[in-house]
Scaffold this active site. Structure first.
Site, PDB file in Angstrom:
ATOM      1  N   TYR A 152       2.860   5.348  15.717  1.00  0.00           N
ATOM      2  CA  TYR A 152       1.540   4.769  15.423  1.00  0.00           C
ATOM      3  C   TYR A 152       0.434   5.771  15.754  1.00  0.00           C
ATOM      4  O   TYR A 152      -0.468   6.019  14.941  1.00  0.00           O
ATOM      5  CB  TYR A 152       1.373   3.485  16.232  1.00  0.00           C
ATOM      6  CG  TYR A 152       0.085   2.742  15.976  1.00  0.00           C
ATOM      7  CD1 TYR A 152      -0.071   1.959  14.835  1.00  0.00           C
ATOM      8  CD2 TYR A 152      -0.965   2.806  16.883  1.00  0.00           C
ATOM      9  CE1 TYR A 152      -1.249   1.263  14.602  1.00  0.00           C
ATOM     10  CE2 TYR A 152      -2.147   2.116  16.669  1.00  0.00           C
ATOM     11  CZ  TYR A 152      -2.288   1.346  15.527  1.00  0.00           C
ATOM     12  OH  TYR A 152      -3.453   0.648  15.302  1.00  0.00           O
ATOM     13  N   ALA A 153       0.524   6.368  16.958  1.00  0.00           N
ATOM     14  CA  ALA A 153      -0.507   7.327  17.385  1.00  0.00           C
ATOM     15  C   ALA A 153      -0.572   8.518  16.435  1.00  0.00           C
ATOM     16  O   ALA A 153      -1.656   8.966  16.046  1.00  0.00           O
ATOM     17  CB  ALA A 153      -0.216   7.802  18.811  1.00  0.00           C
ATOM     18  N   ALA A 154       0.602   9.035  16.042  1.00  0.00           N
ATOM     19  CA  ALA A 154       0.627  10.197  15.151  1.00  0.00           C
ATOM     20  C   ALA A 154       0.042   9.846  13.791  1.00  0.00           C
ATOM     21  O   ALA A 154      -0.700  10.637  13.184  1.00  0.00           O
ATOM     22  CB  ALA A 154       2.063  10.707  15.000  1.00  0.00           C
ATOM     23  N   SER A 155       0.351   8.646  13.303  1.00  0.00           N
ATOM     24  CA  SER A 155      -0.178   8.250  11.987  1.00  0.00           C
ATOM     25  C   SER A 155      -1.694   8.102  12.036  1.00  0.00           C
ATOM     26  O   SER A 155      -2.398   8.497  11.101  1.00  0.00           O
ATOM     27  CB  SER A 155       0.480   6.949  11.518  1.00  0.00           C
ATOM     28  OG  SER A 155       0.060   5.839  12.284  1.00  0.00           O
ATOM     29  N   LYS A 156      -2.199   7.530  13.117  1.00  0.00           N
ATOM     30  CA  LYS A 156      -3.646   7.292  13.207  1.00  0.00           C
ATOM     31  C   LYS A 156      -4.410   8.580  13.512  1.00  0.00           C
ATOM     32  O   LYS A 156      -5.547   8.761  13.052  1.00  0.00           O
ATOM     33  CB  LYS A 156      -3.929   6.226  14.267  1.00  0.00           C
ATOM     34  CG  LYS A 156      -3.375   4.846  13.926  1.00  0.00           C
ATOM     35  CD  LYS A 156      -3.989   4.280  12.654  1.00  0.00           C
ATOM     36  CE  LYS A 156      -3.591   2.827  12.418  1.00  0.00           C
ATOM     37  NZ  LYS A 156      -4.187   2.267  11.201  1.00  0.00           N
ATOM     38  N   VAL A 205       0.807  -1.231   0.000  1.00  0.00           N
ATOM     39  CA  VAL A 205       0.000   0.000   0.000  1.00  0.00           C
ATOM     40  C   VAL A 205       0.836   1.275   0.000  1.00  0.00           C
ATOM     41  O   VAL A 205       0.289   2.361  -0.177  1.00  0.00           O
ATOM     42  CB  VAL A 205      -0.980   0.049   1.191  1.00  0.00           C
ATOM     43  CG1 VAL A 205      -2.075  -0.992   1.049  1.00  0.00           C
ATOM     44  CG2 VAL A 205      -0.253  -0.056   2.531  1.00  0.00           C
ATOM     45  N   ASN A 260      -7.590  -0.237   5.280  1.00  0.00           N
ATOM     46  CA  ASN A 260      -7.459  -0.814   6.614  1.00  0.00           C
ATOM     47  C   ASN A 260      -6.062  -1.338   6.932  1.00  0.00           C
ATOM     48  O   ASN A 260      -5.740  -1.597   8.084  1.00  0.00           O
ATOM     49  CB  ASN A 260      -8.509  -1.951   6.715  1.00  0.00           C
ATOM     50  CG  ASN A 260      -8.311  -2.855   7.872  1.00  0.00           C
ATOM     51  OD1 ASN A 260      -8.590  -2.484   9.004  1.00  0.00           O
ATOM     52  ND2 ASN A 260      -7.796  -4.056   7.618  1.00  0.00           N
ATOM     53  N   SER A 313      -7.515   4.432  14.960  1.00  0.00           N
ATOM     54  CA  SER A 313      -7.324   3.638  16.184  1.00  0.00           C
ATOM     55  C   SER A 313      -7.737   4.446  17.410  1.00  0.00           C
ATOM     56  O   SER A 313      -7.743   5.674  17.377  1.00  0.00           O
ATOM     57  CB  SER A 313      -5.858   3.242  16.343  1.00  0.00           C
ATOM     58  OG  SER A 313      -5.652   2.551  17.559  1.00  0.00           O
TER      59      SER A 313
HETATM   60  N1  LIG Z   1      -5.931  -5.065  16.452  1.00  0.00           N
HETATM   61  C1  LIG Z   1      -6.100  -3.948  17.158  1.00  0.00           C
HETATM   62  O1  LIG Z   1      -6.135  -3.952  18.404  1.00  0.00           O
HETATM   63  C2  LIG Z   1      -6.312  -2.640  16.428  1.00  0.00           C
HETATM   64  C3  LIG Z   1      -6.821  -1.545  17.154  1.00  0.00           C
HETATM   65  C4  LIG Z   1      -7.013  -0.339  16.516  1.00  0.00           C
HETATM   66  C5  LIG Z   1      -6.724  -0.215  15.156  1.00  0.00           C
HETATM   67  N2  LIG Z   1      -6.227  -1.284  14.481  1.00  0.00           N
HETATM   68  C6  LIG Z   1      -5.923  -1.109  13.052  1.00  0.00           C
HETATM   69  O2  LIG Z   1      -6.708  -2.017  12.312  1.00  0.00           O
HETATM   70  C7  LIG Z   1      -6.082  -2.280  11.060  1.00  0.00           C
HETATM   71  C8  LIG Z   1      -6.028  -3.781  10.838  1.00  0.00           C
HETATM   72  O3  LIG Z   1      -5.198  -4.336  11.832  1.00  0.00           O
HETATM   73  P1  LIG Z   1      -5.332  -5.818  12.383  1.00  0.00           P
HETATM   74  O4  LIG Z   1      -5.463  -5.715  13.840  1.00  0.00           O
HETATM   75  O5  LIG Z   1      -6.330  -6.575  11.608  1.00  0.00           O
HETATM   76  O6  LIG Z   1      -3.832  -6.302  12.097  1.00  0.00           O
HETATM   77  P2  LIG Z   1      -3.197  -7.512  11.309  1.00  0.00           P
HETATM   78  O7  LIG Z   1      -3.959  -8.751  11.559  1.00  0.00           O
HETATM   79  O8  LIG Z   1      -1.746  -7.460  11.618  1.00  0.00           O
HETATM   80  O9  LIG Z   1      -3.423  -7.083   9.785  1.00  0.00           O
HETATM   81  C9  LIG Z   1      -2.712  -6.050   9.201  1.00  0.00           C
HETATM   82  C10 LIG Z   1      -2.946  -6.129   7.703  1.00  0.00           C
HETATM   83  O10 LIG Z   1      -2.248  -5.050   7.044  1.00  0.00           O
HETATM   84  C11 LIG Z   1      -1.530  -5.602   5.944  1.00  0.00           C
HETATM   85  N3  LIG Z   1      -0.369  -4.772   5.664  1.00  0.00           N
HETATM   86  C12 LIG Z   1       0.590  -4.356   6.523  1.00  0.00           C
HETATM   87  N4  LIG Z   1       1.525  -3.639   5.884  1.00  0.00           N
HETATM   88  C13 LIG Z   1       1.142  -3.585   4.581  1.00  0.00           C
HETATM   89  C14 LIG Z   1       1.708  -3.012   3.412  1.00  0.00           C
HETATM   90  N5  LIG Z   1       2.843  -2.298   3.453  1.00  0.00           N
HETATM   91  N6  LIG Z   1       1.048  -3.161   2.241  1.00  0.00           N
HETATM   92  C15 LIG Z   1      -0.098  -3.877   2.180  1.00  0.00           C
HETATM   93  N7  LIG Z   1      -0.674  -4.441   3.253  1.00  0.00           N
HETATM   94  C16 LIG Z   1      -0.054  -4.309   4.430  1.00  0.00           C
HETATM   95  C17 LIG Z   1      -1.164  -7.001   6.382  1.00  0.00           C
HETATM   96  O11 LIG Z   1      -0.973  -7.853   5.283  1.00  0.00           O
HETATM   97  P3  LIG Z   1       0.451  -8.360   4.713  1.00  0.00           P
HETATM   98  O12 LIG Z   1       1.367  -8.547   5.878  1.00  0.00           O
HETATM   99  O13 LIG Z   1       0.105  -9.607   3.967  1.00  0.00           O
HETATM  100  O14 LIG Z   1       0.884  -7.251   3.804  1.00  0.00           O
HETATM  101  C18 LIG Z   1      -2.444  -7.423   7.102  1.00  0.00           C
HETATM  102  O15 LIG Z   1      -3.394  -7.899   6.174  1.00  0.00           O
HETATM  103  C19 LIG Z   1      -4.689  -1.625  11.141  1.00  0.00           C
HETATM  104  O16 LIG Z   1      -4.708  -0.394  10.450  1.00  0.00           O
HETATM  105  C20 LIG Z   1      -4.501  -1.390  12.627  1.00  0.00           C
HETATM  106  O17 LIG Z   1      -3.626  -0.332  12.896  1.00  0.00           O
HETATM  107  C21 LIG Z   1      -6.015  -2.494  15.070  1.00  0.00           C
END
Ligand SMILES: NC(=O)c1ccc[n+]([C@@H]2O[C@H](COP(=O)([O-])OP(=O)(O)OC[C@H]3O[C@@H](n4cnc5c(N)ncnc54)[C@H](OP(=O)(O)O)[C@@H]3O)[C@@H](O)[C@H]2O)c1
Length: 252
Positions: A157-161, A63, A89, A142
């Protein structure tokens, strides 16, 4: 069917919240375009949820690359005839260290993967939604970086979100006139590889921060994304939607 005949790009679809969204959106009638770097994981998911691959398209890539942002859109239009929305996402946490110990490289990587990618996605997706006559974009922010979300070791992370919320507000005001809605989704702690990563102690700590005293299931977050992508959210734009088990209103 909440998303009947809508074509939706989902990034971060190889895992966690994005994979749950792929299942749910497909069940609710959408054509889904699945993005992430891991082609194997995307393909395995697609074959599981849509064995004939009738309404699912796998488009692997990174991405942070503008060419990939454009490819997701052009492939969606070629295969399904247009784009109705995107769940932007994909994201990473990066190194969890205090600012004084954080490398510039980590700061840059987290900002690029989480925030610059959102800018690139919007640039690619908005013209496609205009060709369609409107649509909906959802960006995963987030609880970290928002109300009560000050977390040590997570500055990049916080700054990006938090930056994403500014991007969403500007996009929403720039394109309301085009019938394009743009909203942010702010999950609380969610059981995924990024959300505690299976570490029992870390997950218990994160769960305890929430008034509901548990973490979310990925599908609970995907439900909220689906609402914002659906026509039920027709008067909602520019909003930071908190789905955080009360994290943002906790008193202690
Ligand atoms: N889990 C939490 O507690 C939480 C809380 C608040 C917000 N979030 C946010 O929710 C979103 C989804 O997170 P998740 O918890 O589902 O995490 P996850 O299971 O680690 O999934 C992250 C996804 O992002 C993809 N990704 C990462 N870097 C990428 C890149 N450079 N290009 C393309 N794809 C990329 C990964 O796929 P590949 O590795 O295959 O590329 C994976 O599919 C994120 O933005 C995260 O910051 C999560």
């Amino acid at each position: 069917m909440e998303l009947d005949n809508k074509t939706i790009v989902i990034t971060g679809a190889s895992s966690g919240i994005g994979a749950a969204a792929a299942r749910l959106f497909l069940q609710e009638g959408a054509n889904v375009v699945l993005g992430a770097r891991s082609k194997d994981k995307l393909t395995a998911l697609a074959e599981e949820i849509d064995p004939a691959l009738q309404r699912t398209l796998v488009v692997p890539g990174d991405v942070t690359h503008i060419a990939y942002a454009n490819e997701l859109v052009t492939r969606a239009e070629e295969r399904f005839g247009g784009l109705d929305g995107a769940f932007n996402n994909a994201g990473i946490v990066g190194d969890m260290v205090p600012v004084t110990e954080m490398t510039h490289a980590n700061w840059s990587t987290v900002m690029t993967v989480n925030l610059t990618s959102a800018f690139l996605a919007a640039q690619a997706q908005i013209p496609a939604l205009m060709r369609r006559g409107g649509g909906s974009l959802v960006f995963t922010s987030s609880f970290v970086g928002f109300s009560n979300g000050g977390m040590p070791g997570m500055a990049a992370y916080a700054a990006s979100k938090a930056g994403m919320l500014g991007l969403v507000q500007s996009l929403a005001s720039e394109h309301a006139i085009d019938a394009i809605r743009v909203n942010a989704l702010l999950p609380g702690g969610t059981v995924t590889p990024a959300g505690g990563g299976g570490n029992v102690d870390a997950m218990a700590f994160i769960a305890g921060l929430h008034p509901v005293k548990r973490m979310a299931r990925p599908t609970e977050i995907a439900q909220a994304a689906m609402f914002m992508l659906s026509d039920r959210a027709s008067f909602m734009t520019g909003s930071p939607m908190q789905v955080d088990g009360g994290m943002s209103v906790r008193l202690i």
